[in-house]
Write an enzyme that holds these catalytic residues in place. Sequence first.
Site, PDB file in Angstrom:
ATOM      1  N   SER A 128       0.898  -1.163   0.343  1.00 48.11           N
ATOM      2  CA  SER A 128      -0.306   0.127   0.265  1.00 48.11           C
ATOM      3  C   SER A 128       1.076   1.379  -0.147  1.00 48.11           C
ATOM      4  O   SER A 128       1.737   1.407   0.646  1.00 48.11           O
ATOM      5  CB  SER A 128      -0.775  -0.168   1.184  1.00 48.11           C
ATOM      6  OG  SER A 128      -1.875   1.245   1.316  1.00 48.11           O
ATOM      7  N   TYR A 153      -2.485   0.007  10.837  1.00 46.23           N
ATOM      8  CA  TYR A 153      -2.364  -0.849   8.945  1.00 46.23           C
ATOM      9  C   TYR A 153      -1.382  -1.085   7.707  1.00 46.23           C
ATOM     10  O   TYR A 153      -0.661  -1.797   7.517  1.00 46.23           O
ATOM     11  CB  TYR A 153      -4.455   0.032   8.542  1.00 46.23           C
ATOM     12  CG  TYR A 153      -4.408  -0.544   6.445  1.00 46.23           C
ATOM     13  CD1 TYR A 153      -4.167  -1.454   6.339  1.00 46.23           C
ATOM     14  CD2 TYR A 153      -3.253   0.687   5.218  1.00 46.23           C
ATOM     15  CE1 TYR A 153      -4.076  -2.530   4.867  1.00 46.23           C
ATOM     16  CE2 TYR A 153      -3.563   0.431   4.364  1.00 46.23           C
ATOM     17  CZ  TYR A 153      -3.995  -0.946   4.163  1.00 46.23           C
ATOM     18  OH  TYR A 153      -4.436  -1.303   2.472  1.00 46.23           O
TER      19      TYR A 153
END
Length: 336
Positions: A128, A153
């Site tokens: 990501s 995350y």
Amino acid sequence: MNPVLITGCAGFIGMHCAQHLLAQSIPVVGIDNLNNYYDIALKQARLDQLRPNSDFRFVELDIADRKAMATLFAEVKPSRVLHLAAQAGVRYSIDQPDDYTDSNLLGFGNILQGCRLHQVEHLVYASSSSVYGGNTRMPFAESDAVDHPISYYAATKKANELMAHSYSHLYGIPTTGLRFFTVYGPWGRPDMALFKFTQAILAGETIDVYGDGQLVRDFTYIDDIVEGIMRVLDKPATPDASYNSHQPNPGTSMAPYRIFNIGNNAPTVLMDYIVALESALGTTAQKRMLPIQPGDMHSTSADTRALQAWVDFAPAMPVATGVQRFVDWYRSFYRV
């Protein structure tokens, strides 16, 4: 032909990737735990796009289930693995970190073990843009250090890259991590801004605009993401002959390991994104301007030169065109 295993096949990117492979008569085994992070009916509708194809097999399975994953790998013996399953969402990770530990860390470990034990030709997995965290030099490049995540995350995604490198180094497994930059388009996730804004605007409700509308994102259309994934999947990672351990490049290695950005390389201010949506919908949104939320990055911008050099591809979908395509899908799917 041994199938490609796609984890998270009921997800936004997973469904599109499965469709692409199936269109080439490449068999796909897809797994998903169908959790309730967002509307399960949407996930089932995505699966309905895949199920009619005889080359597709779906298995409802949680990647954190070590025994079940070991059994699946032994049965399927996939040629390649496209790992897209994860607990998504920056903001949700603040309140529910255990979900991220289970799926993104334990689950990824199970994927790596399966690839090791069954000689998988290539593991491609979703990282990501969030891993760039506190970095402020733009555009973000794979050669940048990413040691300061600002959400749990992001930390789990950075951990995935490190875990993959260890398996590439120890066992020679070709692994490629793809850092996605704000993916959008038809069949997208309901927790993403474009989906939430469209839903609210059509219902005559006010939209919450964080960062006072000045956040910047490298919005990347789903078709560009899929094209990049497929080209990378077909080209297993190799050791970098120019790798210098005295001046290490985090995006490559002496092991068969690579990291690539997949972004549109056209950073867009959030308010401009909203203007494109208003144009597509033919209406003006009622806006509530709010400060940036904890864990959110102010800006993202992808340097995609490494991806282009590797597979001769760089995303380029104009935001206005991509947003219009999403709106057309949304109106058709929800009949509004």
